[in-house]
Design a protein around this motif. Structure first.
Motif, PDB file in Angstrom:
ATOM      1  N   ALA A   1     -63.283 -53.368 -10.537  1.00 10.27           N
ATOM      2  CA  ALA A   1     -62.013 -53.153  -9.729  1.00 10.27           C
ATOM      3  C   ALA A   1     -62.443 -51.571  -9.080  1.00 10.27           C
TER       4      ALA A   1
ATOM      5  N   GLU B   1     -58.376 -50.426  -7.657  1.00  7.96           N
ATOM      6  CA  GLU B   1     -57.434 -51.053  -7.753  1.00  7.96           C
ATOM      7  C   GLU B   1     -58.044 -52.547  -8.407  1.00  7.96           C
TER       8      GLU B   1
ATOM      9  N   ALA C   1     -53.385 -52.785  -9.214  1.00 10.03           N
ATOM     10  CA  ALA C   1     -53.768 -51.152  -9.184  1.00 10.03           C
ATOM     11  C   ALA C   1     -52.721 -50.365  -9.636  1.00 10.03           C
TER      12      ALA C   1
END
Length: 228
Positions: free
Chosen positions: A35, A72, A6
């Motif tokens: 993500a 992330e 991340a």
């Protein structure tokens, strides 16, 4: 799994002390994947864009003081290439669920809001509504305009009409506002949002003339425009 990890993205203005609080809006690029994006402040996360979900109909916006972006990666079972990307805008306009206009975007603007919109909007035009098309999947309506007078535009939203005689262009508003084609001329104002024109205040032109001249007589106009 690929990708992994991340990162935190902190966006800052290019001035040391902006005159007004800044608002950040983000919009995922088409086919962005791999993500999820969160709003992060002091370790607390608030989901903005979930990986795999279709892009939201309205770009999420928040005050810059509320935190930074936490991107992330989502664990994957294969090693296929995935790319996460998003556009962002920094603006001095106030935050809300969207920046399409006022905090209550479907209500008519007050006289003061109209006069201010004429001075601060990205586009200000006089014209009429030719057609309205609705896009339920995006929760938006598109207003097709014929413009008889172009006061200001920051982007080429309105282009010369074929054969001359004014300009043509389109602006968007929220589907919930229930906009329909109507007769007569209006003063259309609004702002650019991720390359699209969004409607702000749109009084009937005769009403704008009356409001403008009344403020002019009292010396209360924040700027000057032609009203003929």
């Amino acid at each position: 799994a690929y990708p992994t990890g991340a990162l935190i993205v902190n966006l800052r203005p290019n001035t040391l002390s902006p005159s007004r609080p800044l608002t950040l809006c983000i919009k995922p690029l088409r086919n962005s994947s791999g993500a999820s994006i969160y709003l992060e402040k002091t370790g607390e996360l608030r989901l903005l864009l979930r990986d795999g979900d279709p892009g939201p109909s309205r770009a999420p916006c928040f005050g810059l003081e509320q935190g930074g972006l936490f991107v992330e990666a989502t664990p994957q079972q294969d090693i296929g290439r995935r790319t996460t990307g998003f556009q962002y805008e920094l603006t001095s306009r106030r935050a809300g669920p969207d920046l399409h206009g006022l905090s209550a975007p479907c209500r008519p603007c007050s006289h003061t809001e109209v006069l201010l919109a004429v001075c601060t909007s990205d586009f200000v035009v006089r014209g009429s509504i030719q057609d309205v098309t609705h896009e339920p999947e995006r929760q938006e309506s598109v207003i097709h305009l014929h413009v008889s007078r172009l006061y200001r535009q920051k982007s080429r939203v309105f282009r010369p009409a074929p054969g001359g005689g004014g300009w043509r262009g389109r602006v968007s508003t929220l589907l919930e506002c229930g906009v329909r084609p109507g007769r007569g001329e209006f003063l259309f104002t609004g702002h650019m949002h991720f390359g699209e024109a969004w409607l702000g205040c749109a009084p009937r032109f005769k009403d704008f003339q009356r409001v403008y001249r009344d403020a002019e007589e009292r010396g209360l106009n924040p700027c000057e425009v032609g009203t003929e």
